[in-house]
Design a protein around this motif. Sequence first.
Motif, PDB file in Angstrom:
ATOM      1  N   GLN A 236      49.529  36.771  34.959  1.00 15.29           N
ATOM      2  CA  GLN A 236      49.092  37.486  36.158  1.00 15.29           C
ATOM      3  C   GLN A 236      49.347  36.663  37.404  1.00 15.29           C
ATOM      4  O   GLN A 236      48.909  35.524  37.507  1.00 15.29           O
ATOM      5  CB  GLN A 236      47.600  37.809  36.051  1.00 15.29           C
ATOM      6  CG  GLN A 236      46.988  38.446  37.283  1.00 15.29           C
ATOM      7  CD  GLN A 236      47.452  39.874  37.480  1.00 15.29           C
ATOM      8  OE1 GLN A 236      47.378  40.690  36.579  1.00 15.29           O
ATOM      9  NE2 GLN A 236      47.939  40.165  38.673  1.00 15.29           N
ATOM     10  N   GLU A 237      50.052  37.239  38.356  1.00 16.34           N
ATOM     11  CA  GLU A 237      50.257  36.628  39.670  1.00 16.34           C
ATOM     12  C   GLU A 237      49.134  37.135  40.575  1.00 16.34           C
ATOM     13  O   GLU A 237      49.004  38.340  40.774  1.00 16.34           O
ATOM     14  CB  GLU A 237      51.617  37.048  40.222  1.00 16.34           C
ATOM     15  CG  GLU A 237      51.941  36.498  41.574  1.00 16.34           C
ATOM     16  CD  GLU A 237      52.350  35.043  41.540  1.00 16.34           C
ATOM     17  OE1 GLU A 237      52.132  34.361  42.547  1.00 16.34           O
ATOM     18  OE2 GLU A 237      52.863  34.603  40.490  1.00 16.34           O
ATOM     19  N   GLY A 238      48.309  36.241  41.112  1.00 16.05           N
ATOM     20  CA  GLY A 238      47.194  36.664  41.957  1.00 16.05           C
ATOM     21  C   GLY A 238      46.124  37.352  41.130  1.00 16.05           C
ATOM     22  O   GLY A 238      45.967  37.084  39.947  1.00 16.05           O
ATOM     23  N   GLY A 239      45.393  38.265  41.743  1.00 14.62           N
ATOM     24  CA  GLY A 239      44.320  38.964  41.052  1.00 14.62           C
ATOM     25  C   GLY A 239      44.787  40.257  40.422  1.00 14.62           C
ATOM     26  O   GLY A 239      45.688  40.921  40.930  1.00 14.62           O
ATOM     27  N   ALA A 240      44.140  40.628  39.334  1.00 14.91           N
ATOM     28  CA  ALA A 240      44.475  41.883  38.653  1.00 14.91           C
ATOM     29  C   ALA A 240      43.743  43.071  39.265  1.00 14.91           C
ATOM     30  O   ALA A 240      44.237  44.189  39.224  1.00 14.91           O
ATOM     31  CB  ALA A 240      44.134  41.786  37.168  1.00 14.91           C
ATOM     32  N   CYS A 241      42.570  42.837  39.831  1.00 21.96           N
ATOM     33  CA  CYS A 241      41.738  43.929  40.326  1.00 21.96           C
ATOM     34  C   CYS A 241      42.022  44.225  41.801  1.00 21.96           C
ATOM     35  O   CYS A 241      42.110  43.308  42.623  1.00 21.96           O
ATOM     36  CB  CYS A 241      40.261  43.574  40.153  1.00 21.96           C
ATOM     37  SG  CYS A 241      39.148  44.928  40.574  1.00 21.96           S
ATOM     38  N   HIS A 242      42.135  45.501  42.123  1.00 20.27           N
ATOM     39  CA  HIS A 242      42.408  45.901  43.505  1.00 20.27           C
ATOM     40  C   HIS A 242      41.269  45.559  44.469  1.00 20.27           C
ATOM     41  O   HIS A 242      41.441  45.607  45.674  1.00 20.27           O
ATOM     42  CB  HIS A 242      42.731  47.399  43.583  1.00 20.27           C
ATOM     43  CG  HIS A 242      41.557  48.279  43.358  1.00 20.27           C
ATOM     44  ND1 HIS A 242      41.075  48.557  42.098  1.00 20.27           N
ATOM     45  CD2 HIS A 242      40.747  48.921  44.217  1.00 20.27           C
ATOM     46  CE1 HIS A 242      40.027  49.348  42.212  1.00 20.27           C
ATOM     47  NE2 HIS A 242      39.802  49.586  43.488  1.00 20.27           N
TER      48      HIS A 242
ATOM     49  N   GLU B 203      25.511  42.066  38.355  1.00 22.33           N
ATOM     50  CA  GLU B 203      25.693  40.662  38.709  1.00 22.33           C
ATOM     51  C   GLU B 203      27.191  40.327  38.727  1.00 22.33           C
ATOM     52  O   GLU B 203      27.915  40.643  37.791  1.00 22.33           O
ATOM     53  CB  GLU B 203      24.981  39.767  37.687  1.00 22.33           C
ATOM     54  CG  GLU B 203      25.161  38.293  37.937  1.00 22.33           C
ATOM     55  CD  GLU B 203      24.574  37.424  36.825  1.00 22.33           C
ATOM     56  OE1 GLU B 203      24.758  36.202  36.910  1.00 22.33           O
ATOM     57  OE2 GLU B 203      23.960  37.967  35.879  1.00 22.33           O
ATOM     58  N   ILE B 204      27.636  39.688  39.797  1.00 25.58           N
ATOM     59  CA  ILE B 204      29.030  39.262  39.902  1.00 25.58           C
ATOM     60  C   ILE B 204      29.210  37.997  39.066  1.00 25.58           C
ATOM     61  O   ILE B 204      28.536  36.986  39.304  1.00 25.58           O
ATOM     62  CB  ILE B 204      29.434  38.988  41.374  1.00 25.58           C
ATOM     63  CG1 ILE B 204      29.238  40.240  42.221  1.00 25.58           C
ATOM     64  CG2 ILE B 204      30.869  38.473  41.447  1.00 25.58           C
ATOM     65  CD1 ILE B 204      30.118  41.413  41.849  1.00 25.58           C
ATOM     66  N   VAL B 205      30.117  38.055  38.103  1.00 29.39           N
ATOM     67  CA  VAL B 205      30.366  36.912  37.226  1.00 29.39           C
ATOM     68  C   VAL B 205      31.826  36.458  37.283  1.00 29.39           C
ATOM     69  O   VAL B 205      32.183  35.461  36.676  1.00 29.39           O
ATOM     70  CB  VAL B 205      29.971  37.229  35.764  1.00 29.39           C
ATOM     71  CG1 VAL B 205      28.469  37.432  35.646  1.00 29.39           C
ATOM     72  CG2 VAL B 205      30.723  38.443  35.242  1.00 29.39           C
ATOM     73  N   GLY B 206      32.655  37.198  38.018  1.00 24.83           N
ATOM     74  CA  GLY B 206      34.068  36.854  38.122  1.00 24.83           C
ATOM     75  C   GLY B 206      34.393  36.189  39.433  1.00 24.83           C
ATOM     76  O   GLY B 206      33.563  36.093  40.344  1.00 24.83           O
ATOM     77  N   GLU B 207      35.624  35.737  39.525  1.00 19.53           N
ATOM     78  CA  GLU B 207      36.089  35.024  40.707  1.00 19.53           C
ATOM     79  C   GLU B 207      36.892  35.942  41.626  1.00 19.53           C
ATOM     80  O   GLU B 207      37.814  36.622  41.179  1.00 19.53           O
ATOM     81  CB  GLU B 207      36.960  33.845  40.278  1.00 19.53           C
ATOM     82  CG  GLU B 207      37.462  33.008  41.416  1.00 19.53           C
ATOM     83  CD  GLU B 207      38.342  31.851  40.945  1.00 19.53           C
ATOM     84  OE1 GLU B 207      38.947  31.218  41.826  1.00 19.53           O
ATOM     85  OE2 GLU B 207      38.437  31.602  39.745  1.00 19.53           O
TER      86      GLU B 207
ATOM     87  N   CYS C 260      39.252  42.953  36.542  1.00 21.74           N
ATOM     88  CA  CYS C 260      38.472  44.156  36.852  1.00 21.74           C
ATOM     89  C   CYS C 260      37.086  44.093  36.222  1.00 21.74           C
ATOM     90  O   CYS C 260      36.177  44.798  36.641  1.00 21.74           O
ATOM     91  CB  CYS C 260      39.212  45.404  36.352  1.00 21.74           C
ATOM     92  SG  CYS C 260      40.724  45.741  37.263  1.00 21.74           S
ATOM     93  N   PHE C 261      36.920  43.236  35.230  1.00 14.29           N
ATOM     94  CA  PHE C 261      35.638  43.097  34.542  1.00 14.29           C
ATOM     95  C   PHE C 261      34.871  41.915  35.132  1.00 14.29           C
ATOM     96  O   PHE C 261      34.503  40.979  34.435  1.00 14.29           O
ATOM     97  CB  PHE C 261      35.879  42.928  33.036  1.00 14.29           C
ATOM     98  CG  PHE C 261      36.554  44.126  32.436  1.00 14.29           C
ATOM     99  CD1 PHE C 261      35.821  45.235  32.051  1.00 14.29           C
ATOM    100  CD2 PHE C 261      37.930  44.160  32.282  1.00 14.29           C
ATOM    101  CE1 PHE C 261      36.437  46.352  31.520  1.00 14.29           C
ATOM    102  CE2 PHE C 261      38.567  45.279  31.748  1.00 14.29           C
ATOM    103  CZ  PHE C 261      37.819  46.369  31.370  1.00 14.29           C
ATOM    104  N   HIS C 262      34.606  41.986  36.436  1.00 12.65           N
ATOM    105  CA  HIS C 262      34.009  40.876  37.163  1.00 12.65           C
ATOM    106  C   HIS C 262      32.497  40.999  37.376  1.00 12.65           C
ATOM    107  O   HIS C 262      31.905  40.186  38.072  1.00 12.65           O
ATOM    108  CB  HIS C 262      34.701  40.696  38.525  1.00 12.65           C
ATOM    109  CG  HIS C 262      34.565  41.870  39.429  1.00 12.65           C
ATOM    110  ND1 HIS C 262      35.483  42.893  39.439  1.00 12.65           N
ATOM    111  CD2 HIS C 262      33.623  42.201  40.339  1.00 12.65           C
ATOM    112  CE1 HIS C 262      35.115  43.791  40.326  1.00 12.65           C
ATOM    113  NE2 HIS C 262      33.986  43.399  40.888  1.00 12.65           N
ATOM    114  N   ARG C 263      31.867  42.006  36.776  1.00 16.71           N
ATOM    115  CA  ARG C 263      30.413  42.152  36.955  1.00 16.71           C
ATOM    116  C   ARG C 263      29.770  42.631  35.656  1.00 16.71           C
ATOM    117  O   ARG C 263      30.400  43.269  34.826  1.00 16.71           O
ATOM    118  CB  ARG C 263      30.100  43.105  38.097  1.00 16.71           C
ATOM    119  CG  ARG C 263      30.728  44.453  37.929  1.00 16.71           C
ATOM    120  CD  ARG C 263      30.660  45.273  39.184  1.00 16.71           C
ATOM    121  NE  ARG C 263      31.478  46.447  38.943  1.00 16.71           N
ATOM    122  CZ  ARG C 263      31.425  47.558  39.618  1.00 16.71           C
ATOM    123  NH1 ARG C 263      30.587  47.675  40.614  1.00 16.71           N
ATOM    124  NH2 ARG C 263      32.200  48.560  39.329  1.00 16.71           N
ATOM    125  N   THR C 264      28.490  42.294  35.543  1.00 16.79           N
ATOM    126  CA  THR C 264      27.734  42.723  34.370  1.00 16.79           C
ATOM    127  C   THR C 264      27.259  44.160  34.574  1.00 16.79           C
ATOM    128  O   THR C 264      27.340  44.697  35.683  1.00 16.79           O
ATOM    129  CB  THR C 264      26.503  41.825  34.134  1.00 16.79           C
ATOM    130  OG1 THR C 264      25.559  42.060  35.193  1.00 16.79           O
ATOM    131  CG2 THR C 264      26.873  40.351  34.060  1.00 16.79           C
TER     132      THR C 264
END
Length: 120
Positions: free
Chosen positions: A86-92, A106-110, A98-102
């Motif tokens: 992956q170049e850069g981030g996968a999530c728009h 809660e935000i758990v991703g970067e 895209c799976f950055h929160r519980t």
Amino acid sequence: MSVDLAFEENELLPAVAQDADSGEVLMLAYVTREALERSRETGEAHYYSRSREELWHKGSTSGHVQRIEGIRVDCDGDAILYLVDQEGGACHTGYESCFHRTIDGEIVGEEVFDPDAVYE
């Protein structure tokens, strides 16, 4: 293709993008037969955008492309796994995955980029 895929039963197959090095699940999207063929031809991930109803080259707008290192198929032939660099981030939304929160929010991703700067 040497593996039978369930495109006859399903026009779209789910495709999971997974970081080939870390194993992190980056996103879930959908592929048509054409999107999968284009991915194989170019070595970069292509999907089908259900909202725009068109073939979509991941990163064509943002520059955050997914270079495919491998493609796997599940046992039933009705789901695809793209192993990607992956170049850069996968999530728009600006996150690495895209799976950055519980489920509790809660935000758990970067967060790796400002989505407003990409799409201006």
